[in-house]
Motif scaffolding. Structure first.
Motif, PDB file in Angstrom:
ATOM      1  N   GLY A  75     -10.425 -21.505 -22.103  1.00 31.77           N
ATOM      2  CA  GLY A  75     -11.239 -20.384 -21.630  1.00 31.77           C
ATOM      3  C   GLY A  75     -12.542 -20.867 -21.018  1.00 31.77           C
ATOM      4  O   GLY A  75     -12.721 -22.040 -20.712  1.00 31.77           O
ATOM      5  N   GLY A  76     -13.465 -19.933 -20.825  1.00 31.84           N
ATOM      6  CA  GLY A  76     -14.774 -20.295 -20.286  1.00 31.84           C
ATOM      7  C   GLY A  76     -14.711 -20.861 -18.887  1.00 31.84           C
ATOM      8  O   GLY A  76     -15.464 -21.752 -18.545  1.00 31.84           O
ATOM      9  N   GLY A  77     -13.811 -20.352 -18.048  1.00 29.45           N
ATOM     10  CA  GLY A  77     -13.654 -20.859 -16.691  1.00 29.45           C
ATOM     11  C   GLY A  77     -14.865 -20.588 -15.820  1.00 29.45           C
ATOM     12  O   GLY A  77     -15.912 -20.118 -16.277  1.00 29.45           O
ATOM     13  N   THR A  78     -14.724 -20.844 -14.543  1.00 23.39           N
ATOM     14  CA  THR A  78     -15.853 -20.713 -13.619  1.00 23.39           C
ATOM     15  C   THR A  78     -16.311 -19.271 -13.471  1.00 23.39           C
ATOM     16  O   THR A  78     -17.446 -19.032 -13.083  1.00 23.39           O
ATOM     17  N   TYR A  79     -15.445 -18.289 -13.776  1.00 25.31           N
ATOM     18  CA  TYR A  79     -15.816 -16.885 -13.639  1.00 25.31           C
ATOM     19  C   TYR A  79     -16.274 -16.258 -14.957  1.00 25.31           C
ATOM     20  O   TYR A  79     -16.536 -15.067 -15.009  1.00 25.31           O
ATOM     21  N   ALA A  80     -16.369 -17.034 -16.008  1.00 25.85           N
ATOM     22  CA  ALA A  80     -16.783 -16.504 -17.309  1.00 25.85           C
ATOM     23  C   ALA A  80     -18.262 -16.128 -17.278  1.00 25.85           C
ATOM     24  O   ALA A  80     -19.084 -16.862 -16.745  1.00 25.85           O
ATOM     25  N   ILE A  81     -18.580 -14.984 -17.846  1.00 32.13           N
ATOM     26  CA  ILE A  81     -19.970 -14.518 -17.889  1.00 32.13           C
ATOM     27  C   ILE A  81     -20.727 -15.215 -19.013  1.00 32.13           C
ATOM     28  O   ILE A  81     -21.877 -15.580 -18.875  1.00 32.13           O
ATOM     29  N   ASP A  82     -20.079 -15.414 -20.145  1.00 34.11           N
ATOM     30  CA  ASP A  82     -20.708 -16.105 -21.267  1.00 34.11           C
ATOM     31  C   ASP A  82     -19.689 -17.030 -21.919  1.00 34.11           C
ATOM     32  O   ASP A  82     -18.576 -17.170 -21.446  1.00 34.11           O
ATOM     33  N   ASP A  83     -20.081 -17.654 -23.019  1.00 37.06           N
ATOM     34  CA  ASP A  83     -19.203 -18.599 -23.703  1.00 37.06           C
ATOM     35  C   ASP A  83     -18.345 -17.951 -24.780  1.00 37.06           C
ATOM     36  O   ASP A  83     -17.735 -18.632 -25.575  1.00 37.06           O
ATOM     37  N   TYR A  84     -18.278 -16.609 -24.817  1.00 35.76           N
ATOM     38  CA  TYR A  84     -17.528 -15.942 -25.869  1.00 35.76           C
ATOM     39  C   TYR A  84     -16.049 -16.332 -25.839  1.00 35.76           C
ATOM     40  O   TYR A  84     -15.435 -16.527 -26.878  1.00 35.76           O
ATOM     41  N   ASP A  85     -15.481 -16.446 -24.648  1.00 36.54           N
ATOM     42  CA  ASP A  85     -14.063 -16.787 -24.533  1.00 36.54           C
ATOM     43  C   ASP A  85     -13.797 -18.279 -24.693  1.00 36.54           C
ATOM     44  O   ASP A  85     -12.654 -18.696 -24.775  1.00 36.54           O
ATOM     45  N   LEU A  86     -14.840 -19.090 -24.712  1.00 37.98           N
ATOM     46  CA  LEU A  86     -14.689 -20.536 -24.785  1.00 37.98           C
ATOM     47  C   LEU A  86     -14.282 -20.952 -26.198  1.00 37.98           C
ATOM     48  O   LEU A  86     -14.947 -20.603 -27.168  1.00 37.98           O
ATOM     49  N   ILE A 108      -1.505 -27.802 -19.259  1.00 34.48           N
ATOM     50  CA  ILE A 108      -0.962 -26.635 -19.962  1.00 34.48           C
ATOM     51  C   ILE A 108      -0.743 -27.037 -21.414  1.00 34.48           C
ATOM     52  O   ILE A 108      -0.075 -28.023 -21.702  1.00 34.48           O
ATOM     53  N   TYR A 109      -1.331 -26.273 -22.342  1.00 40.51           N
ATOM     54  CA  TYR A 109      -1.220 -26.542 -23.772  1.00 40.51           C
ATOM     55  C   TYR A 109      -0.960 -25.207 -24.463  1.00 40.51           C
ATOM     56  O   TYR A 109      -1.729 -24.255 -24.298  1.00 40.51           O
ATOM     57  N   ASN A 110       0.117 -25.117 -25.216  1.00 39.96           N
ATOM     58  CA  ASN A 110       0.524 -23.856 -25.867  1.00 39.96           C
ATOM     59  C   ASN A 110       0.598 -22.709 -24.859  1.00 39.96           C
ATOM     60  O   ASN A 110       0.084 -21.619 -25.107  1.00 39.96           O
ATOM     61  N   TYR A 111       1.187 -22.981 -23.711  1.00 35.78           N
ATOM     62  CA  TYR A 111       1.404 -22.007 -22.648  1.00 35.78           C
ATOM     63  C   TYR A 111       0.114 -21.468 -22.034  1.00 35.78           C
ATOM     64  O   TYR A 111       0.105 -20.414 -21.425  1.00 35.78           O
ATOM     65  N   LYS A 112      -0.998 -22.200 -22.186  1.00 31.38           N
ATOM     66  CA  LYS A 112      -2.266 -21.793 -21.597  1.00 31.38           C
ATOM     67  C   LYS A 112      -2.834 -22.941 -20.783  1.00 31.38           C
ATOM     68  O   LYS A 112      -2.658 -24.111 -21.138  1.00 31.38           O
ATOM     69  N   LYS A 113      -3.556 -22.599 -19.708  1.00 31.28           N
ATOM     70  CA  LYS A 113      -4.224 -23.623 -18.928  1.00 31.28           C
ATOM     71  C   LYS A 113      -5.516 -24.002 -19.657  1.00 31.28           C
ATOM     72  O   LYS A 113      -6.349 -23.145 -19.958  1.00 31.28           O
ATOM     73  N   VAL A 114      -5.661 -25.288 -19.968  1.00 31.32           N
ATOM     74  CA  VAL A 114      -6.810 -25.782 -20.726  1.00 31.32           C
ATOM     75  C   VAL A 114      -7.311 -27.078 -20.098  1.00 31.32           C
ATOM     76  O   VAL A 114      -6.630 -27.677 -19.258  1.00 31.32           O
ATOM     77  N   TYR A 115      -8.466 -27.496 -20.523  1.00 30.90           N
ATOM     78  CA  TYR A 115      -9.002 -28.806 -20.162  1.00 30.90           C
ATOM     79  C   TYR A 115      -8.848 -29.662 -21.411  1.00 30.90           C
ATOM     80  O   TYR A 115      -9.366 -29.315 -22.477  1.00 30.90           O
ATOM     81  N   MET A 116      -8.109 -30.777 -21.310  1.00 33.46           N
ATOM     82  CA  MET A 116      -7.795 -31.571 -22.496  1.00 33.46           C
ATOM     83  C   MET A 116      -8.199 -33.021 -22.287  1.00 33.46           C
ATOM     84  O   MET A 116      -8.010 -33.584 -21.216  1.00 33.46           O
ATOM     85  N   CYS A 117      -8.774 -33.602 -23.337  1.00 38.85           N
ATOM     86  CA  CYS A 117      -9.177 -35.002 -23.318  1.00 38.85           C
ATOM     87  C   CYS A 117      -8.380 -35.760 -24.379  1.00 38.85           C
ATOM     88  O   CYS A 117      -8.160 -35.246 -25.474  1.00 38.85           O
TER      89      CYS A 117
END
Length: 154
Positions: A75-86, A108-117
């Motif tokens: 979550g918390g993509g470029t269109y996110a207003i705040d960090d609530y969804d992050l 893709i992790y658990n069927y969601k687009k995420v940023y993973m390290c």
């Protein structure tokens, strides 16, 4: 004089690298936690270390058989207003990348687009580790110490 410099620099290198080998070789743990928004202690910046694990609720340092740790930012993509969804999750992963290189990427992790390290090493899924820094320092100091040592003999 030059032999003393060689011995001194070699001693410094060994003091730096030996603890690194010990950590990398024997202990393979990963931080395990999850935070959403401002809640939880897993969010970035991650300010905890191994001694804080026993005192911080929701934070654990777990043994990791694969030696690969991960961090997922959801979550918390470029269109996110705040960090609530992050949401940030740190964990042990079953296996690392096929080329065995530390990296971060969109996936893709658990069927969601995420940023993973992915990283390999003891508690590496926090801030940059001192072990990696010590290896880089060793790579810089070793040629210098070898140069002074060989100069003494020729």
């Amino acid at each position: 004089m030059q032999l003393n410099v060689f011995i001194y620099l070699s001693a410094i290198c060994f003091m730096i690298i030996l603890p690194g080998f010990q950590i990398e070789g024997l202990l393979r743990r990963c931080y395990q936690c999850r935070s959403r928004g401002e809640l939880g202690s897993c969010k970035d910046p991650f300010t905890y270390n191994a001694t804080d694990v026993d005192h911080e609720p929701g934070l654990a340092a777990i043994p990791c058989a694969s030696g690969w740790c991960g961090k997922v930012i959801e979550g918390g993509g470029t269109y996110a207003i705040d960090d609530y969804d992050l949401a940030i999750q740190r964990m042990c992963v079953q296996r690392g990348p096929d080329d065995n290189m530390d990296r971060c990427a969109d996936t893709i992790y658990n069927y969601k687009k995420v940023y993973m390290c992915f990283c390999q090493g003891d508690l590496c899924n926090s801030a940059p580790s001192a072990t990696k820094t010590s290896h880089m320092l060793l790579q810089l100091l070793m040629p210098i110490s070898l140069f002074f040592g060989f100069q003494h003999w020729f």
